[in-house]
Design an enzyme around this catalytic site. Structure first.
Site, PDB file in Angstrom:
ATOM      1  N   HIS A 326     -76.080 -53.380  22.085  1.00 44.52           N
ATOM      2  CA  HIS A 326     -75.857 -54.498  20.865  1.00 44.52           C
ATOM      3  C   HIS A 326     -75.489 -53.439  19.688  1.00 44.52           C
ATOM      4  CE1 HIS A 326     -79.203 -57.638  21.754  1.00 44.52           C
ATOM      5  NE2 HIS A 326     -78.009 -58.008  22.586  1.00 44.52           N
ATOM      6  N   PHE A 482     -79.833 -50.161  18.991  1.00 48.88           N
ATOM      7  CA  PHE A 482     -81.220 -50.348  19.090  1.00 48.88           C
ATOM      8  C   PHE A 482     -81.741 -50.803  20.189  1.00 48.88           C
ATOM      9  CE2 PHE A 482     -79.683 -50.298  14.583  1.00 48.88           C
ATOM     10  CZ  PHE A 482     -80.191 -49.170  14.254  1.00 48.88           C
ATOM     11  N   HIS A 483     -80.868 -51.754  21.120  1.00 44.59           N
ATOM     12  CA  HIS A 483     -81.251 -52.510  22.101  1.00 44.59           C
ATOM     13  C   HIS A 483     -80.740 -52.252  23.347  1.00 44.59           C
ATOM     14  CE1 HIS A 483     -81.644 -55.210  18.197  1.00 44.59           C
ATOM     15  NE2 HIS A 483     -82.875 -54.573  18.466  1.00 44.59           N
ATOM     16  N   PRO A 484     -80.900 -50.901  23.982  1.00 40.48           N
ATOM     17  CA  PRO A 484     -80.354 -50.941  25.450  1.00 40.48           C
ATOM     18  C   PRO A 484     -80.966 -51.755  26.525  1.00 40.48           C
ATOM     19  CG  PRO A 484     -81.851 -49.083  24.818  1.00 40.48           C
ATOM     20  CD  PRO A 484     -81.862 -49.889  23.685  1.00 40.48           C
ATOM     21  N   LEU A 485     -80.292 -52.440  27.163  1.00 42.99           N
ATOM     22  CA  LEU A 485     -80.673 -53.256  28.035  1.00 42.99           C
ATOM     23  C   LEU A 485     -79.573 -53.181  29.525  1.00 42.99           C
ATOM     24  CD1 LEU A 485     -80.483 -56.604  25.990  1.00 42.99           C
ATOM     25  CD2 LEU A 485     -82.510 -55.120  26.458  1.00 42.99           C
TER      26      LEU A 485
END
Length: 548
Positions: A326, A482-485
Site C-alpha cells: 500500500h 504502512f501495510h506490508p502484506l
C-alpha cells in the site's frame, strides 16, 4: 547554499544532514511555541483507568534461563497475536504470548514523539524497502505491535477483494465473515468518527471535495472516549485507541495467559516433523526462554515472519514472496486560514469515491518535528514555511498495489526488503496526486507541496497539474508504506501458498501464521480489522482441535 548546490553530492549530503538537524531543532518546546504549536497541550493527558498489568502473569525480564510449558505459544502481540491469545485463553487454552517489544505506559506516549519513534518502532522507524523507489515502512515493536502506534482506521475487506479470493477458492462465506467482523468491531469499539473529533485538515478536504462533487466523509476507527490527542501514531496518551495492548492482551491475561516481553523468538522447536515450541532471548543477548507447546502461532508480521518460519526448516518457495505495501504519499498545503492540524483526528476523514480504482485518501497530521522533514527547503525559505505551521493542512493517499516485493534473509537473520513499483501502480500514485491537488486548490490553498524532488512547491493549480501530467519518475517520489502484506499467503493448495485456509502451514503441522502476511492480494484499505477477523477464525479452529 549547500542544499541548493549544483554539485549533486554536496546537495544530497546537505539535505541528508538537514533531515537530522530540522526535527531536533523544531522538536524543541521553545521553537514549537514560537511557531504557534502548543508544546504542553498533552502534559495533563492521562487515561481515566490506566491498565493494571498483573505482575504474576507478565514477565518483563528473565533472571535465569527459563523453560516453560503451555498448549499454544504465540509470537507477536499485534492485530494477529493479541487476538489469537485472547480468543484461545478465553476458551480455556493455556497460552504464552512472547513479544520482542516492551510494555509502554500511557504516560510515555505522545509528549515526545521523537522518543516514541526511537523506542516503540522497529529499528527506530528506519525499516526500509530497497528498490524503485526506496520506501520506509514504519513497524511497531511494542506490546500491542503496530496497533499501538497506528492511526486506528478500521475497514472491512472490500467486496471486490473478496471476489478475488472467491476466484482462488478461499473460504469467503459472507455470513461467516460478517460474524467475525462484528465480533471484533464490538470488542474494539469500532465507530464512525464523530463531528466533534474532526477539524483541521478534515474540514479543508471536506470543503474542497464538496466543491468538486467528490464523495467524502468520516471514517471508522477503534476508539473509546477519544479526546482528539492527534498523536495516534506515537501511542495514545489516554488509552482511548482500542489497540490490542488496551483490549485483547489484558483480556488474555485475565483469562490465564502469560506474557513474556522484551524477548525475540529466533527459533521454532521441531519434534518428529511437528512444531513443538520456540526459543527466545533478548535482542542483545542474555537469558534464554524455552517454551514447549502443542502448537506455535507466528504473528511476527509480514516482514519478520518469513525468517521465523525458515527457522523451523520450512522451504516453501512462496515464503517471503508476493509482498504488497500500500505505497502512500501525502500533500501539504498552505491555507489562507488557520488550520491547526492537531485539532483533528488523524485518518479520521477520507475521500472514498476512487476506492474501486485502487485509491484511498485519508487524513494525515504529524507533529512539527516530523513536518519539518517533509518541507523540502533550507534556510530562510524553510523558516518562512514553518512559521506558518498553523496554516498547514495535510492529507494522504495510498494505492492498492501488486505483489511487487520480496523478503530476503541476511546472514544474521535480519530481513532484507526489496520492492520494485510497477508502472501500473505508479500511474495510480500519479492519479491520486492529481485528485488531491485539485481538492486542495478547490478548498482555497495558496500553495501546495508535492512529494516530488525538484518539483515540490506550486502556487497555481495549472503548474502543479502540468507537472503531474508528465510521466512520473519513481526515483524522485517521496513515499511511505504502512501495510506490508502477503509474504506467507493463504491458499487451498500447497503449491500456491504457505498456509492453508485454517492458517496452518502446509509443510509443518502445529505451526500457524496469524498476521497480515497471509493475505493473497492487496486489500486496498487499512488491514488491521481483517487481520483480527481472520485471527479470530483461526483461534476458533485451533481451540476446537485442542479440545478447548
Amino acid at each position: 547554499r549547500w542544499s541548493d548546490s549544483q554539485i549533486f553530492l554536496v546537495r544530497q549530503a546537505a539535505r541528508l544532514l538537514l533531515t537530522i538537524v530540522k526535527p531536533v531543532h523544531i522538536g524543541r518546546r521553545a521553537v514549537q511555541a514560537a511557531i504557534g504549536h502548543p508544546p504542553n497541550r498533552l502534559d495533563d493527558a492521562h487515561p481515566p483507568k490506566p491498565i493494571q498489568w498483573p505482575a504474576d502473569r507478565v514477565i518483563q525480564e528473565l533472571d535465569r534461563d527459563t523453560e516453560v510449558r503451555c498448549q499454544v505459544v504465540v509470537v507477536g502481540s499485534g492485530a494477529g497475536g493479541g487476538v489469537v491469545a485472547a480468543e484461545l485463553a478465553e476458551r480455556g487454552i493455556d497460552v504464552i504470548l512472547v513479544e520482542e517489544g516492551r510494555i509502554f505506559a500511557a504516560s510515555e506516549f505522545g509528549r515526545n514523539p521523537e522518543k516514541n519513534l526511537q523506542e516503540a518502532y522497529r529499528e527506530g522507524g528506519t525499516t526500509l524497502a530497497l528498490g524503485r523507489p526506496a520506501i520506509p515502512i514504519p513497524l511497531g515493536m511494542t506490546v500491542g505491535g503496530s496497533t499501538t502506534i497506528n492511526s486506528g482506521t478500521c475497514f472491512r475487506a472490500p467486496e471486490r477483494v473478496l471476489k478475488q479470493w472467491d476466484a482462488l477458492d478461499l473460504p469467503t462465506d459472507r455470513a461467516e465473515i460478517n460474524r467475525l467482523y462484528e465480533r471484533v468491531e464490538k470488542r474494539i469499539n469500532v465507530q464512525e468518527v464523530g463531528e466533534h473529533l474532526l477539524g483541521g485538515s478534515s474540514h479543508v478536504i471536506a470543503r474542497g471535495a464538496e466543491k468538486l462533487s467528490i464523495a467524502h466523509g468520516p471514517l471508522h476507527r477503534n476508539i473509546k472516549d477519544c479526546q482528539r490527542s492527534a498523536v495516534c501514531a506515537f501511542g495514545c496518551p489516554r488509552e482511548a485507541k482500542q489497540s490490542t495492548n488496551v483490549t485483547y492482551i489484558p483480556d488474555a491475561l485475565r483469562a490465564g495467559a502469560r506474557l513474556y516481553s522484551g524477548l525475540r523468538a529466533h527459533k521454532v522447536l521441531v519434534e518428529n516433523g511437528r512444531a513443538r515450541g520456540i526459543l527466545a532471548a533478548p535482542k542483545k543477548g542474555g537469558r534464554t526462554l524455552t517454551v514447549h507447546a502443542d502448537a506455535v502461532v507466528s504473528a511476527c508480521g509480514t516482514i519478520s515472519g518469513p525468517s521465523f518460519l525458515r527457522s523451523a526448516g520450512l522451504r516453501n518457495r512462496h515464503i517471503g514472496r508476493h509482498l504488497t505495501l500500500h505505497p502512500a504519499a501525502k500533500i501539504a498545503a498552505l491555507m489562507p486560514e488557520i488550520v491547526d492540524g492537531w485539532k483533528d483526528t488523524p485518518q479520521g476523514y477520507g475521500i472514498t469515491q476512487f476506492a474501486d480504482q485502487g485509491l484511498m485518501f485519508e487524513g494525515a497530521f504529524v507533529p512539527p518535528a516530523f513536518a519539518s522533514i517533509a518541507m523540502p527547503f533550507a534556510g530562510r525559505a524553510f523558516t518562512e514555511v514553518m512559521e506558518q505551521f498553523r496554516h498547514l493542512a495535510m492529507f494522504g493517499l495510498m494505492v492498492s498495489d501488486g505483489p511487487n516485493g520480496r523478503i530476503y534473509q541476511a546472514p544474521d537473520g535480519r530481513p532484507i526488503i526489496t520492492y520494485w513499483m510497477s508502472n501500473k501502480d505508479l500511474k495510480k500514485v500519479q492519479l491520486g496526486l492529481q485528485i488531491l491537488t485539485e481538492v486542495f486548490f478547490a478548498a482555497g490553498a495558496q500553495r501546495i507541496f508535492l512529494p516530488i524532488a525538484g518539483e515540490e512547491s506550486h502556487d497555481k493549480l495549472e503548474t502543479a497539474l502540468d507537472v503531474l501530467s508528465q510521466p512520473l519518475n519513481p526515483w524522485t517520489l517521496e513515499l511511505m508504506a504502512f501495510h506490508p502484506l502477503g509474504t506467507s499467503r493463504m491458499s487451498t493448495r500447497e503449491k500456491n501458498g504457505v498456509v492453508n485456509p485454517d492458517l496452518e502451514t502446509w509443510e509443518m503441522p502445529g505451526l500457524y501464521v496469524c498476521d497480515g502476511s497471509i493475505f493473497p492480494t492487496s486489500l486496498g484499505v487499512n488491514p488491521q480489522l481483517t487481520i483480527m477477523a481472520w485471527a479470530t477464525r483461526a483461534a476458533e479452529h485451533l481451540a476446537s482441535r485442542l479440545g478447548a
